[in-house]
Design an enzyme around this catalytic site. Structure first.
Site, PDB file in Angstrom:
ATOM      1  N   PRO A  15       7.995  -3.210  13.886  1.00 11.18           N
ATOM      2  CA  PRO A  15       6.667  -2.980  13.321  1.00 11.18           C
ATOM      3  C   PRO A  15       6.619  -1.653  12.572  1.00 11.18           C
ATOM      4  CG  PRO A  15       6.530  -3.597  15.645  1.00 11.18           C
ATOM      5  CD  PRO A  15       7.960  -3.288  15.356  1.00 11.18           C
ATOM      6  N   LYS A  16       5.812  -1.618  11.545  1.00  9.23           N
ATOM      7  CA  LYS A  16       5.575  -0.368  10.805  1.00  9.23           C
ATOM      8  C   LYS A  16       4.284   0.240  11.327  1.00  9.23           C
ATOM      9  CE  LYS A  16       5.502   1.540   6.124  1.00  9.23           C
ATOM     10  NZ  LYS A  16       4.346   2.424   6.312  1.00  9.23           N
ATOM     11  N   TRP A  17       4.389   1.327  12.059  1.00 12.21           N
ATOM     12  CA  TRP A  17       3.251   1.922  12.757  1.00 12.21           C
ATOM     13  C   TRP A  17       2.445   2.831  11.845  1.00 12.21           C
ATOM     14  CZ3 TRP A  17       2.469   0.010  17.549  1.00 12.21           C
ATOM     15  CH2 TRP A  17       3.554  -0.624  18.152  1.00 12.21           C
ATOM     16  N   GLU A 161       0.846  -1.726  10.003  1.00  8.96           N
ATOM     17  CA  GLU A 161       0.873  -1.810   8.542  1.00  8.96           C
ATOM     18  C   GLU A 161       1.750  -2.922   7.995  1.00  8.96           C
ATOM     19  OE1 GLU A 161       0.294   2.525   6.822  1.00  8.96           O
ATOM     20  OE2 GLU A 161       2.217   2.248   7.810  1.00  8.96           O
ATOM     21  N   GLY A 162       2.768  -3.317   8.755  1.00  7.64           N
ATOM     22  CA  GLY A 162       3.713  -4.296   8.260  1.00  7.64           C
ATOM     23  C   GLY A 162       4.984  -4.233   9.077  1.00  7.64           C
TER      24      GLY A 162
END
Length: 329
Positions: A15-17, A161-162
């Site tokens: 995950p993009k935190w 975020e992505g």
């Protein structure tokens, strides 16, 4: 999203935190460092205390500091800490405590691990994190592209975020862009209610959404290209009556990283634009072509465990020099 074989050793998806990148160095004491090498320890006393209690000496981990508020990540709460006094930071740490999401380990038992492939570093990190407790957390990771795609669609509801795709066979090289970031994208109809620059040749658009009967500023576009500026200038008209926004926008209303508010020209706020890339408010939005007019109306790991895990990998490691620089990727 990159294919599973797109990066050296295959892709590892995470995950993009939406947080602050922090490298935690556990030596005699604990220090927290930003991507640019700024000491942020005093702004995160809650994380420093947890790292002191749960990380053995000689460990360096890389990850993100995040704050959860009402079930979502709140970058605003993080940003508030950096502009606060020590007393205010202490209060914020009690009211909205930070969490740390670790996704890499750079050193274990005073041994530099950066030359190891990511999969080996991940094994070290998972061993370290096996006995962690909040606020220290291990970031999830998968090699399954299908699972990653599901994360991309479902985790955004919590403010993720992505995704970040990393090469499972790559060493850690600070200061180099080796990762592929995949942002969740969506589109939304927004009201163009102001522009930066003249109405005939706008430099950027300021967009809003109707919230509780008011037209609220939600961001601005990226700088417009000349052709787009000319085309949009032909669509903009002065307001027919009182405008809901002031001519001078308050600092932070458009960009929370800028201290000054630009002066805006206010057209008739009745035209809708399609706004793409809605991942984070602090980024400017690129706008898609305008649409129809509308009416205005988001553990602790011990040194012995570390040494046991390190034994088969020791030939690949070397002692950390005193001047080692922990520069983030």
């Amino acid at each position: 999203m990159p294919a599973p074989s797109a990066l050296p050793g295959g892709c590892l998806y995470e995950p993009k935190w939406d947080g602050f990148r922090l490298v935690i160095v556990r030596d005699r004491d604990v220090s927290l460092w930003s991507r640019k090498g700024t000491d942020l320890t005093r702004y995160f006393p809650d994380l420093a205390e947890a790292a002191s209690a749960q990380l053995p000496a000689g460990v360096v981990v890389d990850g993100e500091a995040v704050v959860w508020r009402e079930g979502r990540l709140s970058f605003d709460e993080l940003q508030h800490r950096l502009s606060s006094s020590a007393a205010t930071v202490a209060r914020l740490a009690r009211e909205w405590p930070a969490s740390y999401v670790a996704f890499d380990v750079l050193a274990v038992a005073d041994q530099d691990a950066r030359s190891l492939p990511l999969l080996d570093r991940r094994a070290l990190l998972e061993e370290l994190a096996s006995e962690w407790s909040a606020p220290l957390n291990l970031s999830p990771a998968t090699r399954d592209a299908g699972e990653a795609a599901e994360w991309l669609e479902t985790m955004t509801a919590a403010g993720i975020e992505g995704l970040v795709a990393k090469g499972a066979g790559q060493p850690y090289r600070g200061g180099q862009r080796q990762w592929v970031k995949v942002k969740h994208r969506d589109t939304l109809d927004v009201v163009c209610a102001a522009v930066i620059g003249p109405l005939q040749r706008p430099e950027a658009l300021v967009v809003g959404l109707p919230v509780d009967g008011e037209l609220r500023i939600v961001g601005r576009s990226t700088p417009l290209r000349a052709a787009a500026s000319r085309a949009l200038g032909q669509l903009l008209q002065p307001p027919e009556g009182p405008h809901p926004w002031p001519a001078q926008v308050k600092p932070g209303a458009l960009d929370r990283f800028n201290s000054g508010g630009p002066r805006c020209h206010r057209p008739d706020p009745r035209r809708t634009d399609r706004c793409g890339d809605l991942g984070r408010r602090r980024h400017h939005r690129p706008l898609l072509p305008p649409r129809r007019p509308i009416r205005p109306g988001e553990a602790r790991a011990t040194r012995r465990r570390s040494e046991r895990l390190l034994a088969p990998l020791r030939p690949l490691l070397w002692p950390i020099p005193p001047s080692a620089s922990w520069r983030a990727e």
